[in-house]
Write an enzyme that holds these catalytic residues in place. Structure first.
Site, PDB file in Angstrom:
ATOM      1  NE  ARG A 163      24.245   9.486  40.258  1.00  0.00           N
ATOM      2  CZ  ARG A 163      23.823  10.333  40.327  1.00  0.00           C
ATOM      3  NH1 ARG A 163      24.421  11.640  38.894  1.00  0.00           N
ATOM      4  NH2 ARG A 163      24.496  12.137  40.875  1.00  0.00           N
ATOM      5  CB  SER A 212      22.226   7.269  47.093  1.00  0.00           C
ATOM      6  OG  SER A 212      23.291   8.376  47.495  1.00  0.00           O
ATOM      7  CD  GLU A 282      22.556   6.186  42.330  1.00  0.00           C
ATOM      8  OE1 GLU A 282      21.613   7.304  42.742  1.00  0.00           O
ATOM      9  OE2 GLU A 282      24.202   6.798  42.966  1.00  0.00           O
TER      10      GLU A 282
HETATM   11  C1  FAD Z   1      30.215   6.707  49.988  1.00  0.00           C
HETATM   12  C2  FAD Z   1      29.832   6.657  48.455  1.00  0.00           C
HETATM   13  C3  FAD Z   1      29.338   7.691  48.168  1.00  0.00           C
HETATM   14  C4  FAD Z   1      28.954   7.790  46.997  1.00  0.00           C
HETATM   15  N1  FAD Z   1      28.629   8.878  46.126  1.00  0.00           N
HETATM   16  C5  FAD Z   1      28.608   9.236  45.076  1.00  0.00           C
HETATM   17  C6  FAD Z   1      27.833  10.369  44.146  1.00  0.00           C
HETATM   18  O1  FAD Z   1      28.012  10.992  45.283  1.00  0.00           O
HETATM   19  N2  FAD Z   1      27.350  11.002  42.693  1.00  0.00           N
HETATM   20  C7  FAD Z   1      27.590   9.309  42.555  1.00  0.00           C
HETATM   21  O2  FAD Z   1      27.019   9.237  41.157  1.00  0.00           O
HETATM   22  N3  FAD Z   1      27.804   7.896  42.670  1.00  0.00           N
HETATM   23  C8  FAD Z   1      28.522   8.041  44.029  1.00  0.00           C
HETATM   24  N4  FAD Z   1      28.998   6.069  44.398  1.00  0.00           N
HETATM   25  C9  FAD Z   1      28.727   5.706  43.872  1.00  0.00           C
HETATM   26  C10 FAD Z   1      29.671   5.032  43.143  1.00  0.00           C
HETATM   27  O3  FAD Z   1      30.825   5.517  43.077  1.00  0.00           O
HETATM   28  C11 FAD Z   1      29.684   5.536  42.032  1.00  0.00           C
HETATM   29  O4  FAD Z   1      28.014   4.610  41.061  1.00  0.00           O
HETATM   30  C12 FAD Z   1      31.025   4.724  40.516  1.00  0.00           C
HETATM   31  O5  FAD Z   1      30.370   6.029  39.631  1.00  0.00           O
HETATM   32  C13 FAD Z   1      31.259   3.761  40.310  1.00  0.00           C
HETATM   33  O6  FAD Z   1      32.498   3.593  39.617  1.00  0.00           O
HETATM   34  P1  FAD Z   1      33.024   2.122  39.964  1.00  0.00           P
HETATM   35  O7  FAD Z   1      34.311   2.180  39.361  1.00  0.00           O
HETATM   36  O8  FAD Z   1      33.246   2.005  41.235  1.00  0.00           O
HETATM   37  O9  FAD Z   1      31.957   1.106  39.381  1.00  0.00           O
HETATM   38  P2  FAD Z   1      31.581   0.070  39.915  1.00  0.00           P
HETATM   39  O10 FAD Z   1      30.801  -0.540  40.956  1.00  0.00           O
HETATM   40  O11 FAD Z   1      32.301  -1.124  39.751  1.00  0.00           O
HETATM   41  O12 FAD Z   1      31.155  -1.108  38.445  1.00  0.00           O
HETATM   42  C14 FAD Z   1      29.566  -0.232  38.309  1.00  0.00           C
HETATM   43  C15 FAD Z   1      29.047  -0.751  36.954  1.00  0.00           C
HETATM   44  O13 FAD Z   1      29.717  -0.078  35.763  1.00  0.00           O
HETATM   45  C16 FAD Z   1      30.501  -0.886  35.259  1.00  0.00           C
HETATM   46  N5  FAD Z   1      32.158  -0.301  34.975  1.00  0.00           N
HETATM   47  C17 FAD Z   1      32.327  -0.577  36.031  1.00  0.00           C
HETATM   48  N6  FAD Z   1      33.443   0.143  34.827  1.00  0.00           N
HETATM   49  C18 FAD Z   1      33.735  -0.382  33.948  1.00  0.00           C
HETATM   50  C19 FAD Z   1      34.505  -0.403  33.022  1.00  0.00           C
HETATM   51  N7  FAD Z   1      35.663  -0.068  32.082  1.00  0.00           N
HETATM   52  N8  FAD Z   1      34.007  -0.543  31.800  1.00  0.00           N
HETATM   53  C20 FAD Z   1      32.778  -0.897  31.746  1.00  0.00           C
HETATM   54  N9  FAD Z   1      31.674  -1.520  32.378  1.00  0.00           N
HETATM   55  C21 FAD Z   1      32.326  -0.444  33.435  1.00  0.00           C
HETATM   56  C22 FAD Z   1      30.329  -2.127  36.102  1.00  0.00           C
HETATM   57  O14 FAD Z   1      29.934  -3.586  35.280  1.00  0.00           O
HETATM   58  C23 FAD Z   1      28.974  -1.586  36.656  1.00  0.00           C
HETATM   59  O15 FAD Z   1      28.083  -2.621  35.971  1.00  0.00           O
HETATM   60  C24 FAD Z   1      29.129   6.781  46.106  1.00  0.00           C
HETATM   61  C25 FAD Z   1      29.146   5.729  46.691  1.00  0.00           C
HETATM   62  C26 FAD Z   1      30.074   5.128  47.627  1.00  0.00           C
HETATM   63  C27 FAD Z   1      30.303   3.954  48.319  1.00  0.00           C
END
Ligand code: FAD
Length: 293
Positions: A163, A212, A282
């Site tokens: 992560r 998580s 995380e």
């Molecule tokens: C029900 C549920 C289940 C989940 N299961 C998992 C799992 O199995 N495994 C896992 O790893 N995670 C899991 N997650 C967490 C999450 O979905 C992941 O971390 C996901 O990759 C975050 O992506 P996001 O686009 O929502 O990023 P955001 O939450 O919007 O941002 C996360 C970070 O990335 C940065 N960011 C986002 N997009 C960009 C971009 N284009 N350029 C530069 N920086 C950027 C943001 O500034 C921030 O620092 C889960 C979440 C939920 C709610």
């Protein structure tokens, strides 16, 4: 003409359904819009799917970049007989990308089905599940650096960990290529089904959360430590340590970010006291939170 709006409620843009307003939110539509924004202003937050964020009740000062309308393409390019390079925009939804790959008979992204983020966020977080991580299939990434320059980085130029990633500071991810292998779509569908069933069984998917909250410490499970510390079900306001999976803190409806933060601190203190383990977060906290003594 690019939209910019003031006082946008972040609660509507995060999977936690909480968080105060973004002072200014920009909705770039093209790579050039992003370049202009980066050249002209300091960006407080690049928002992807908002699925790994806890935004303060006081909101975010300065500019939030919402990439929801930008970088949405998907292209397939054969790579020899066995593999295909899938080039996708950073705002492509990860679950949709996994389904798209499955329909095209491409294997390697099954683990990502059900992760509710976008490709850019998944790369920043090095999202993973069930023993796989996005870094394992990454070929290259195109980023826009803070000085507004586009740069293509090969996967092995970047340092990824659990992560964790090492993208240039404050860059915006524009698109990425992932390398997938040709396979039988039916087998891919079955693997995705197994993963989906595991998620449904072990994760509180019907409540608002950001997945998580803590990383698993080496050779340990954060959820197990929290459960053993008898914290399952603990509640502050409308935030609760999930009864189903202790590493999820859920918003039961009407929680504040401060409620969630209170539980985060409770867990950190108790796990340190009871097991001498310092949990690492995380989820990413954005903005100010009050320390309650
Ligand atoms: C029900 C549920 C289940 C989940 N299961 C998992 C799992 O199995 N495994 C896992 O790893 N995670 C899991 N997650 C967490 C999450 O979905 C992941 O971390 C996901 O990759 C975050 O992506 P996001 O686009 O929502 O990023 P955001 O939450 O919007 O941002 C996360 C970070 O990335 C940065 N960011 C986002 N997009 C960009 C971009 N284009 N350029 C530069 N920086 C950027 C943001 O500034 C921030 O620092 C889960 C979440 C939920 C709610």
């Amino acid at each position: 003409m690019m939209d910019t709006c003031k006082n946008i409620r972040m609660a509507e843009r995060t999977t936690y359904k909480i968080g105060g307003p973004a002072e200014v939110m920009a909705f770039p539509e093209t790579g050039n819009d992003v370049i202009e924004l980066l050249k002209g202003s300091e960006i407080s937050l690049v928002l992807g799917g908002g699925s790994n964020l806890l935004i303060s009740d006081d909101g975010i000062s300065g500019m939030t970049l919402n990439l929801g309308k930008t970088f949405l393409g998907i292209n397939l390019e054969p790579m020899g007989k066995l593999d295909v390079l899938v080039r996708a925009g950073a705002s492509v939804n990860l679950t949709k990308l996994a389904s798209h790959a499955m329909e095209a008979g491409l294997s390697g992204l099954e683990f990502a089905h059900g992760i509710p983020g976008l490709l850019g966020g998944a790369l920043v977080m090095n999202a993973g599940a069930f023993g796989n991580e996005i870094k394992d299939i990454l070929h290259d990434v195109t980023v826009i650096t803070v000085d507004g320059k586009e740069k293509k980085l090969h996967g092995d130029e970047l340092d990824f960990g659990y992560r964790h990633s090492s993208f240039p500071k404050k860059c915006v991810i524009k698109e990425a290529s992932i390398r997938l292998a040709r396979a039988n779509p039916e087998l891919i569908r079955q693997r995705m089904g197994v993963i989906q069933r595991k998620r449904k069984l072990h994760q509180p998917l019907n409540a608002f959360s950001a997945g998580s909250v803590f990383k698993n410490p080496k050779n340990k499970y954060a959820g197990r430590l929290i459960e053993t510390a008898r914290l399952k079900g603990e509640q502050i306001g409308k935030a609760q340590i999930s009864q189903l999976h202790a590493n999820f803190i859920v918003n039961l409806g009407g929680a504040s970010s401060q409620d969630v933060y209170g539980l985060i601190r409770m867990v950190e203190n108790r796990v340190l006291e009871e097991f001498g383990v310092k949990l690492e977060r995380e989820i990413k906290l954005v903005g100010e939170f009050k320390e309650i003594l």
